[in-house]
Enzyme design. Sequence first.
Site, mmCIF file in Angstrom:
data_model
loop_
_atom_site.group_PDB
_atom_site.id
_atom_site.type_symbol
_atom_site.label_atom_id
_atom_site.label_comp_id
_atom_site.label_asym_id
_atom_site.label_seq_id
_atom_site.Cartn_x
_atom_site.Cartn_y
_atom_site.Cartn_z
ATOM 1 N N HIS A 1 0.882 -1.197 0.128
ATOM 2 C CA HIS A 1 0.148 0.064 0.074
ATOM 3 C C HIS A 1 0.632 1.252 0.037
ATOM 4 O O HIS A 1 0.630 2.216 0.585
ATOM 5 C CB HIS A 1 -0.904 0.116 1.227
ATOM 6 N N HIS B 1 -10.091 2.510 -1.366
ATOM 7 C CA HIS B 1 -10.477 1.477 -0.455
ATOM 8 C C HIS B 1 -11.350 1.738 0.724
ATOM 9 O O HIS B 1 -11.407 1.482 1.602
ATOM 10 C CB HIS B 1 -9.192 1.382 0.601
ATOM 11 N N ASP C 1 -9.649 -12.560 0.116
ATOM 12 C CA ASP C 1 -9.043 -11.056 -0.181
ATOM 13 C C ASP C 1 -8.054 -11.557 -1.473
ATOM 14 O O ASP C 1 -7.000 -11.972 -1.378
ATOM 15 C CB ASP C 1 -7.890 -11.008 0.798
ATOM 16 N N GLU D 1 -11.889 -3.181 -4.841
ATOM 17 C CA GLU D 1 -10.885 -2.239 -5.101
ATOM 18 C C GLU D 1 -10.294 -2.398 -6.584
ATOM 19 O O GLU D 1 -9.776 -3.552 -6.921
ATOM 20 C CB GLU D 1 -9.611 -2.261 -4.063
#
Length: 357
Positions: free
Chosen positions: A113, A187, A256, A321
């Site tokens: 990130h 996000h 995820d 995302e």
Amino acid sequence: MAFSQNLNSDKKSSIKKECIGQLEGEDIFQYTLQNKTGMQVQVINYGATITNIVTPDRYGEMQSVVLGLDSLAHYAGWQNSLVGSTVGRVANRISNKTFTLDEKEYTLSSDIHGGVKGFDKRIWSGKALPGENDVAVEMSYLSKDGEEGFPGNLLVTVTFALNNKNELLIDYHATTDKATPLVLTNHSYFNLSGGKDNKVLSTELTIFADNYLEYGDGSMVTGTILDVKQTPFDFTSPKTIGEDIEQVQQYTNGYDVTFVLRNQTGELALAARALEPLSGREMEVYTTEPGMVFYSGNWLSEKVKGRNGVPYTENGAFCLETQHYPNSVNIPSFPDTILRPGKTFSSQTVYKFLVRK
């Protein structure tokens, strides 16, 4: 003390700018965009963060459909899990926090990130853009050469626009003076029930993707593209988030995962659709990006209190995302994520909100 300024107000749309405090000696502003139907989107210039999206349910009741926090201190503190923020310079993961570009190796401050202090923790410049049929706020940030280990002075603008069709349009643009990897996303954590259900396991999800990226330890992608058929990752037909989540929890504690979207043209196309049964709210996601991460809020913790002091809960929200693939800078077979001088990065994602009666 907060102060506000009404920048544009008519029967169709309005923008309000309000100072909500200071961080690092700079004023932090919240921009409230409202369209003629009453839908609202709020954005702050800390992290270019969406703090609120308020939409009607099937009964016309207006509630927020994203997770948020009660104070600026919370947004700047440990409680914030990138809630609503713009993520960069490179969203998601870079293996071993290193990459080689044009025969030079770079070492980053973190493997995820955008670094220890990524775009989500930076103060952006905001500019209101009043309009007759839509209202918008433009956020801009200059990421300096060497920041978090990345090369090049990178100028980024992210424009959040709300129109009268209940669409939130997010436009990303960037230029640089040195070649640099770039992967941007938002996000936001969605719960379309508007508080009626503290879990999203009953939300019906469709993802327009036939493939996903294999991942290994720490959800780091391996570079292999797999078929979703006969796996828990098959959302090609509408399926609740909770239907197969227990199978996924055997090795990742929930979803995820990066999906390889059917649309690889760079043109805007439908990527996902989510329907929440209690509220009747439906959200469609359109993007120019080749991939989308679906995250099922696996690590949301009741230790953190969200908006109005309500604790978060595991699987209490989901993220969609839109982005280029993780670790692309180290995997040549993935779509290119390098922005070079003289070129302009451009990307758009649209979140459209509907109601099923």
